[in-house]
Design an enzyme around this catalytic site. Structure first.
Site, PDB file in Angstrom:
ATOM      1  N   ASP A   1      -9.958 -28.841 -10.289  1.00 53.80           N
ATOM      2  CA  ASP A   1      -9.959 -28.164  -8.991  1.00 53.80           C
ATOM      3  C   ASP A   1     -10.665 -26.813  -9.107  1.00 53.80           C
ATOM      4  OD1 ASP A   1      -9.260 -27.751  -6.345  1.00 53.80           O
ATOM      5  OD2 ASP A   1      -7.208 -27.140  -6.793  1.00 53.80           O
TER       6      ASP A   1
ATOM      7  N   ASP B   1      -7.952 -28.152   2.262  1.00 60.15           N
ATOM      8  CA  ASP B   1      -6.674 -28.867   2.171  1.00 60.15           C
ATOM      9  C   ASP B   1      -6.209 -29.390   3.537  1.00 60.15           C
ATOM     10  OD1 ASP B   1      -6.960 -27.844  -0.331  1.00 60.15           O
ATOM     11  OD2 ASP B   1      -4.939 -27.039  -0.475  1.00 60.15           O
TER      12      ASP B   1
HETATM   13  C1  GLA Z   1      -5.937 -26.411  -4.055  1.00 59.67           C
HETATM   14  C2  GLA Z   1      -6.114 -27.910  -3.888  1.00 59.67           C
HETATM   15  C3  GLA Z   1      -4.772 -28.549  -3.620  1.00 59.67           C
HETATM   16  C4  GLA Z   1      -3.820 -28.244  -4.750  1.00 59.67           C
HETATM   17  C5  GLA Z   1      -3.705 -26.747  -4.955  1.00 59.67           C
HETATM   18  C6  GLA Z   1      -2.928 -26.392  -6.201  1.00 59.67           C
HETATM   19  O1  GLA Z   1      -5.497 -25.820  -2.874  1.00 59.67           O
HETATM   20  O2  GLA Z   1      -7.008 -28.181  -2.858  1.00 59.67           O
HETATM   21  O3  GLA Z   1      -4.924 -29.948  -3.471  1.00 59.67           O
HETATM   22  O4  GLA Z   1      -4.280 -28.864  -5.922  1.00 59.67           O
HETATM   23  O5  GLA Z   1      -4.999 -26.147  -5.078  1.00 59.67           O
HETATM   24  O6  GLA Z   1      -2.821 -25.020  -6.368  1.00 59.67           O
END
Ligand code: GLA
Length: 400
Positions: free
Chosen positions: A173, A231
């Site tokens: 990520d 998200d």
């Molecule tokens: C980002 C990602 C989420 C999750 C968070 C964890 O926001 O997009 O899916 O993995 O980080 O901190």
């Protein structure tokens, strides 16, 4: 109204209708780069991920074990939900003296290897979260009190750790690794790809940079799936906004081994009603999206369990017919999407954001036998449905 590709859609009782069509549509596709050659994710991966359920500080090994148990016990595992993925906040606040990652000793007292063993013993596969830079997203967004737990400068060591622990799936990520660490997205994601490729263990590689640099244009040889959006949160507005974002992206279709990822499921979460969760799931199925449940599988309502476990809807998701479902038309309150290529059937999703029940119909060239994949019955030859507000119909169309 007349729609592109000769498809006509109309709503009989309300001007506010959302309509999506899953359609075996013989359109030519853009030439796709070959997918990452790790032989994994031939269909969109499915599983459970901790983040949408417990986010950061409530993540424990117990939560993960119980999710694995419930996936097995509810039948979701056998419906295809294979990967149990531990998202951010599993890490101890610092690395070990030898530089290796370790689990938070309070919330994961038995460590990750034992947890992965347990998940495997339930007939499931195990996934974990890491980042290419120096900071995980939770360090910035959830005040996670850690330092130095990003993989920057530790890529090989971390890949080897994951291999040793029995990891089958890595969510990698971005988390501002450009602004914080000066990294280039493609190069950073390629670096971990190459480390994973050197391991004996097959590991699905899921990358996430929220669609910022249009990863659908470059990530196919890099990763098995790539996030296309920011998200998804558990509201109807967020679901609709994400669907809108997919419209431009789907033309750069996923392909076996490489998938657009419009983010993990929020079925059963937040303010989503059972109808809204089902509509959300219907569209993800049309999009051939990776399907990661993000709610406690032991506490699903009967309706949400029937949504996540609908074998006919899952079959639409897993049946990649040569192109991702794409939007073929949209107007006030409705959309029409389709899946190009392939043979045989097609389907329709219909949703009404308006208040009264509305009959929605689409006129699609050809003659069809229509099956309602939520009612699980054949419904004749008309591509239409009468729907409550925010309800969806997912119809499979088979040539007559
Ligand atoms: C980002 C990602 C989420 C999750 C968070 C964890 O926001 O997009 O899916 O993995 O980080 O901190």
């Amino acid at each position: 109204m007349r729609l592109d590709h000769g498809i006509a859609a109309k709503q009989k009782t309300s001007p506010l209708v959302l309509l999506l069509v899953v359609l075996t549509w013989l359109l030519s596709l853009p030439t796709a780069a070959p997918a990452l050659a790790n032989g994994l994710a031939g269909t969109p991966p499915m599983g459970w991920n901790s983040w949408n359920q417990v986010r950061c500080h409530d993540l424990t090994e117990d939560v993960v074990r119980k999710a694995a148990d419930a996936l097995a016990d509810t039948g979701l595992r056998d419906a295809g939900y294979q990967y149990v993925v531990v998202d951010d906040c599993w890490q101890a606040p610092t690395r070990a003296a030898d530089g290796s990652l370790r689990a938070d000793p309070t919330r994961f007292p038995h460590g990750i290897a034992e947890l992965a063993d347990y998940v495997h013993s339930r007939g499931l596969l195990f996934g974990i979260y890491a980042v290419p830079g120096s900071r995980t997203c939770a360090m910035a967004n959830d005040a996670y009190p850690a330092s130095g737990i990003g993989s920057l400068g530790h890529e090989r060591q971390d890949a080897e750790t994951f291999d040793r622990w029995g990891v089958d799936y890595l969510k990698y990520d971005w988390c501002n690794a450009d602004t914080v660490d000066g990294l280039d997205r493609k190069a950073a994601f390629e670096k971990m790809r190459d480390e994973l490729a050197a391991l004996p263990r097959p590991i699905v590689y899921a990358i996430s940079e929220y669609g910022v640099s249009s990863p659908w244009t470059w990530a196919r040889p890099v990763a098995n799936l790539w996030r296309t959006t920011n998200d998804l949160v558990a509201t109807w507005d967020s679901v609709l906004a994400t669907i809108d974002q997919q419209a431009a992206v789907a033309v750069h279709s996923g392909s076996p081994g490489g998938w657009n990822d419009p983010d993990m499921l929020q079925v059963g979460n937040g303010t989503l009603t059972a109808d809204e969760s089902r509509a959300h799931f219907s569209v993800w199925a049309v999009l051939n999206a990776p399907l990661f449940a993000g709610t406690d599988p032991a506490k699903l309502s009967d309706a949400d369990l029937a949504t996540l476990g609908n074998a006919e809807a899952i079959a639409v998701d897993q049946d990649f017919a040569g192109g991702q479902g794409r939007r073929l038309d949209a107007g006030p309150g409705y959309q029409v999407g389709g899946t190009p290529g392939g043979e045989g059937g097609s389907g329709v999703v219909l949703q009404t954001p308006a208040t009264p029940p509305a009959t929605v119909s689409a006129s699609i060239p050809g003659s069809w036998n229509v099956r309602d994949l939520w009612a699980h019955r054949d419904v004749g030859t008309d591509v239409s449905a009468t729907l409550r507000p925010h309800q969806a119909a997912l119809l499979k169309l088979t040539p007559r």
